[in-house]
Scaffold this motif. Structure first.
Motif, mmCIF file in Angstrom:
data_model
loop_
_atom_site.group_PDB
_atom_site.id
_atom_site.type_symbol
_atom_site.label_atom_id
_atom_site.label_comp_id
_atom_site.label_asym_id
_atom_site.label_seq_id
_atom_site.Cartn_x
_atom_site.Cartn_y
_atom_site.Cartn_z
ATOM 1 N N LEU A 1 -4.892 -6.943 -0.957
ATOM 2 C CA LEU A 1 -5.329 -5.550 -0.522
ATOM 3 C C LEU A 1 -6.551 -4.814 -1.097
ATOM 4 O O LEU A 1 -7.421 -4.348 -0.349
ATOM 5 N N TYR A 2 -6.625 -5.097 -2.403
ATOM 6 C CA TYR A 2 -7.908 -4.437 -2.893
ATOM 7 C C TYR A 2 -9.107 -5.117 -2.670
ATOM 8 O O TYR A 2 -10.110 -4.441 -2.379
ATOM 9 N N LYS A 3 -9.078 -6.325 -2.386
ATOM 10 C CA LYS A 3 -10.331 -7.030 -1.836
ATOM 11 C C LYS A 3 -10.601 -6.709 -0.152
ATOM 12 O O LYS A 3 -11.597 -6.374 0.033
ATOM 13 N N ALA A 4 -9.578 -6.783 0.609
ATOM 14 C CA ALA A 4 -9.673 -6.163 1.880
ATOM 15 C C ALA A 4 -10.348 -4.531 1.803
ATOM 16 O O ALA A 4 -11.199 -4.591 2.687
ATOM 17 N N LEU A 5 -9.863 -3.752 1.066
ATOM 18 C CA LEU A 5 -10.340 -2.446 1.153
ATOM 19 C C LEU A 5 -11.618 -1.906 0.137
ATOM 20 O O LEU A 5 -12.419 -1.153 0.324
ATOM 21 N N GLY A 6 -12.143 -3.157 -0.643
ATOM 22 C CA GLY A 6 -13.128 -3.028 -1.608
ATOM 23 C C GLY A 6 -12.717 -2.083 -2.662
ATOM 24 O O GLY A 6 -13.576 -1.193 -3.054
ATOM 25 N N ALA A 7 -11.470 -1.900 -2.979
ATOM 26 C CA ALA A 7 -11.007 -1.116 -4.082
ATOM 27 C C ALA A 7 -10.806 -1.938 -5.334
ATOM 28 O O ALA A 7 -10.679 -3.068 -5.530
ATOM 29 N N VAL A 8 -10.987 -1.142 -6.411
ATOM 30 C CA VAL A 8 -10.802 -1.712 -7.869
ATOM 31 C C VAL A 8 -9.414 -1.611 -8.366
ATOM 32 O O VAL A 8 -9.186 -2.052 -9.363
ATOM 33 N N VAL B 1 -5.498 3.531 -2.418
ATOM 34 C CA VAL B 1 -4.737 4.609 -1.618
ATOM 35 C C VAL B 1 -5.907 5.500 -1.323
ATOM 36 O O VAL B 1 -5.805 5.887 0.059
ATOM 37 N N ALA B 2 -6.992 5.799 -1.828
ATOM 38 C CA ALA B 2 -8.048 6.689 -1.489
ATOM 39 C C ALA B 2 -8.514 6.276 -0.299
ATOM 40 O O ALA B 2 -8.973 6.789 0.689
ATOM 41 N N VAL B 3 -9.027 4.975 -0.232
ATOM 42 C CA VAL B 3 -9.855 4.548 0.693
ATOM 43 C C VAL B 3 -8.751 4.127 2.026
ATOM 44 O O VAL B 3 -9.486 4.429 2.988
ATOM 45 N N ALA B 4 -7.755 3.587 1.710
ATOM 46 C CA ALA B 4 -6.930 3.529 2.967
ATOM 47 C C ALA B 4 -6.717 4.906 3.644
ATOM 48 O O ALA B 4 -6.610 5.134 4.820
ATOM 49 N N SER B 5 -6.596 5.920 2.831
ATOM 50 C CA SER B 5 -6.324 7.109 3.431
ATOM 51 C C SER B 5 -7.497 7.678 4.290
ATOM 52 O O SER B 5 -7.537 8.232 5.300
ATOM 53 N N ASN B 6 -8.663 7.435 3.645
ATOM 54 C CA ASN B 6 -9.910 7.862 4.355
ATOM 55 C C ASN B 6 -10.053 6.920 5.731
ATOM 56 O O ASN B 6 -10.727 7.411 6.546
ATOM 57 N N LEU C 1 0.771 -1.265 0.153
ATOM 58 C CA LEU C 1 0.070 0.097 -0.101
ATOM 59 C C LEU C 1 0.852 1.326 0.049
ATOM 60 O O LEU C 1 0.594 1.969 -0.757
ATOM 61 N N VAL C 2 1.876 1.367 1.091
ATOM 62 C CA VAL C 2 3.070 2.382 0.791
ATOM 63 C C VAL C 2 3.520 2.648 -0.406
ATOM 64 O O VAL C 2 3.543 3.924 -1.280
ATOM 65 N N GLY C 3 3.960 1.543 -1.444
ATOM 66 C CA GLY C 3 4.335 1.595 -2.590
ATOM 67 C C GLY C 3 3.382 2.155 -3.494
ATOM 68 O O GLY C 3 3.619 3.131 -4.429
ATOM 69 N N LEU C 4 2.070 1.821 -3.519
ATOM 70 C CA LEU C 4 1.112 2.199 -4.354
ATOM 71 C C LEU C 4 0.839 3.749 -3.999
ATOM 72 O O LEU C 4 0.949 4.464 -4.971
ATOM 73 N N ALA C 5 0.954 4.099 -2.804
ATOM 74 C CA ALA C 5 0.804 5.529 -2.738
ATOM 75 C C ALA C 5 2.011 6.386 -3.092
ATOM 76 O O ALA C 5 1.962 7.597 -3.199
ATOM 77 N N SER C 6 3.082 5.900 -2.751
ATOM 78 C CA SER C 6 4.495 6.347 -3.507
ATOM 79 C C SER C 6 4.640 6.386 -5.170
ATOM 80 O O SER C 6 5.705 7.039 -5.512
#
Length: 123
Positions: free
Chosen positions: A86-93, A99-104, A56-61
């Motif tokens: 990670l995408y499944k855990a966050l419900g991200a596509v 990154v947006a979901v994790a940040s929120n 996730l940190v890599g994605l954000a970077s």
């Protein structure tokens, strides 16, 4: 259910009623903060693995899978597996959505938050 757009409108209305001149950046910041706090209150606490958080940190970077794999000493296929989970855990596509979901949800710290933490200041 209130949407982020409706929340933004409420913040603008409240600021106008109180004669508080807010810039667009300030309105956006307030909207994001209120939405994040609301999401924390109703969303279950996510438990990411250490590797998922590192990805996730890599994605954000802005790292690609190869760069993340090199940084973590993993294979590219392993990084891609961590991304899918990670995408499944966050419900991200995709990565940006993750990154947006994790940040929120407060799973990522901004550089400003990290600097405030080091200096002992509050966010």
């Amino acid at each position: 259910m209130i949407t982020v757009l409706n929340l933004r409108r409420h913040i603008i209305t409240a600021a106008d009623e109180l004669n508080l001149p807010l810039t667009v950046k300030q309105v956006d910041h307030l909207t994001n903060r209120v939405a994040a706090h609301a999401a924390r209150g109703r969303a279950p606490r996510l438990a990411l693995t250490t590797q998922q958080h590192a990805v996730l940190v890599g994605l954000a970077s802005g790292e690609d899978s190869g760069e993340t794999a090199h940084r973590l000493g993993l294979s590219v296929d392993t990084v891609k597996t961590h991304k899918r989970r990670l995408y499944k855990a966050l419900g991200a596509v995709n990565g940006a959505h993750a990154v947006a979901v994790a940040s929120n949800l407060g799973l990522l710290r901004t550089a400003q938050q990290a600097a405030a933490g080091r200096s002992g200041g509050d966010d």
